[in-house]
Scaffold this motif. Structure first.
Motif, short mmCIF file in Angstrom:
data_model
loop_
_atom_site.label_atom_id
_atom_site.label_comp_id
_atom_site.label_asym_id
_atom_site.label_seq_id
_atom_site.Cartn_x
_atom_site.Cartn_y
_atom_site.Cartn_z
N ILE A 22 42.76 29.94 35.35
CA ILE A 22 43.38 31.26 35.49
C ILE A 22 42.35 32.34 35.20
CG2 ILE A 22 45.14 32.80 34.54
CD1 ILE A 22 46.89 30.31 34.16
N SER A 23 41.51 32.12 34.21
CA SER A 23 40.46 33.08 33.90
C SER A 23 39.48 33.22 35.07
CB SER A 23 39.71 32.64 32.65
OG SER A 23 38.66 33.50 32.37
N GLN A 24 39.14 32.11 35.69
CA GLN A 24 38.26 32.15 36.84
C GLN A 24 38.92 32.86 38.02
OE1 GLN A 24 35.15 31.36 36.84
NE2 GLN A 24 34.80 31.69 39.00
N PHE A 25 40.21 32.65 38.20
CA PHE A 25 40.95 33.35 39.24
C PHE A 25 40.92 34.86 39.00
CE2 PHE A 25 45.02 35.22 40.57
CZ PHE A 25 44.89 35.06 41.95
N LEU A 26 41.09 35.26 37.75
CA LEU A 26 41.03 36.69 37.41
C LEU A 26 39.64 37.25 37.67
CD1 LEU A 26 42.69 39.01 36.30
CD2 LEU A 26 42.02 38.30 34.02
N ASN A 27 38.60 36.49 37.34
CA ASN A 27 37.24 36.94 37.63
C ASN A 27 37.00 37.06 39.12
OD1 ASN A 27 36.38 37.21 35.00
ND2 ASN A 27 35.69 35.09 34.86
N LEU A 28 37.48 36.11 39.91
CA LEU A 28 37.34 36.20 41.36
C LEU A 28 38.07 37.42 41.90
CD1 LEU A 28 37.73 32.50 42.52
CD2 LEU A 28 35.72 33.95 42.74
N THR A 29 39.25 37.69 41.36
CA THR A 29 40.00 38.86 41.80
C THR A 29 39.23 40.14 41.51
OG1 THR A 29 42.05 37.70 41.32
CG2 THR A 29 42.19 40.06 41.56
N GLY A 39 41.14 43.39 47.61
CA GLY A 39 40.01 43.37 46.69
C GLY A 39 39.47 44.76 46.50
N VAL A 40 38.45 44.85 45.69
CA VAL A 40 37.86 46.15 45.39
C VAL A 40 37.27 46.78 46.65
CG1 VAL A 40 36.08 47.33 44.06
CG2 VAL A 40 37.39 45.50 43.02
N ALA A 41 36.57 45.98 47.45
CA ALA A 41 35.96 46.53 48.67
C ALA A 41 37.01 47.06 49.63
CB ALA A 41 35.10 45.47 49.34
N GLU A 42 38.11 46.33 49.78
CA GLU A 42 39.16 46.77 50.69
C GLU A 42 39.85 48.03 50.18
OE1 GLU A 42 38.87 43.59 49.77
OE2 GLU A 42 38.34 42.63 51.65
N MET A 70 46.82 47.80 38.34
CA MET A 70 48.10 47.10 38.26
C MET A 70 47.94 45.62 38.60
SD MET A 70 50.36 49.06 37.09
CE MET A 70 51.86 48.22 37.49
N LEU A 71 47.13 45.31 39.60
CA LEU A 71 46.89 43.91 39.97
C LEU A 71 46.25 43.16 38.81
CD1 LEU A 71 46.96 41.88 42.34
CD2 LEU A 71 44.66 42.63 42.89
N ILE A 75 48.17 40.15 36.51
CA ILE A 75 47.58 38.81 36.38
C ILE A 75 47.32 38.48 34.91
CG2 ILE A 75 45.55 37.40 36.90
CD1 ILE A 75 45.46 38.82 39.62
N THR A 76 46.79 39.44 34.16
CA THR A 76 46.54 39.21 32.74
C THR A 76 47.84 38.98 31.97
OG1 THR A 76 44.59 40.61 32.90
CG2 THR A 76 45.43 40.17 30.69
#
Length: 93
Positions: A22-29, A39-42, A70-71, A75-76
């Motif tokens: 879950i932590s890795q998923f949050l980092n990927l997000t 994502g940030v770029a979008e 909010m995203l 997730i957190t």
């Protein structure tokens, strides 16, 4: 062997591996626009598009920042809830 894997080894392995996943998923997000549809770029690109059409840059980037925040907060919060409900030894902290 199958019963011991099913009832003893796999439940313990899942309890141990879910928080890092879950932590890795949050980092990927947070770090990769390829990991999520939003994502940030979008978000930045869409905010620039809104700014170029409406000339309201502050409002566009404020909205993009709030969506991203909010995203991340959702997730957190889900990770924290999972940690309290599932990973604690008694089921509730």
């Amino acid at each position: 062997y199958i019963r011991s894997m099913q009832y003893i080894i796999l439940p313990q392995a899942v309890r141990i591996t879910i928080p890092p996943l879950i932590s890795q998923f949050l980092n990927l997000t947070k770090n990769s626009s390829l990991a999520m549809t939003i994502g940030v770029a979008e978000l930045t690109y869409q905010a620039r598009q809104v700014e170029s059409y409406t000339f309201k840059g502050f409002e566009a980037f404020t909205a993009a920042t709030l969506v991203y925040l909010m995203l991340s907060v959702i997730i957190t919060a889900l990770v924290t809830l999972y940690d309290k409900k599932v990973l604690s030894p008694t089921g509730m902290k």
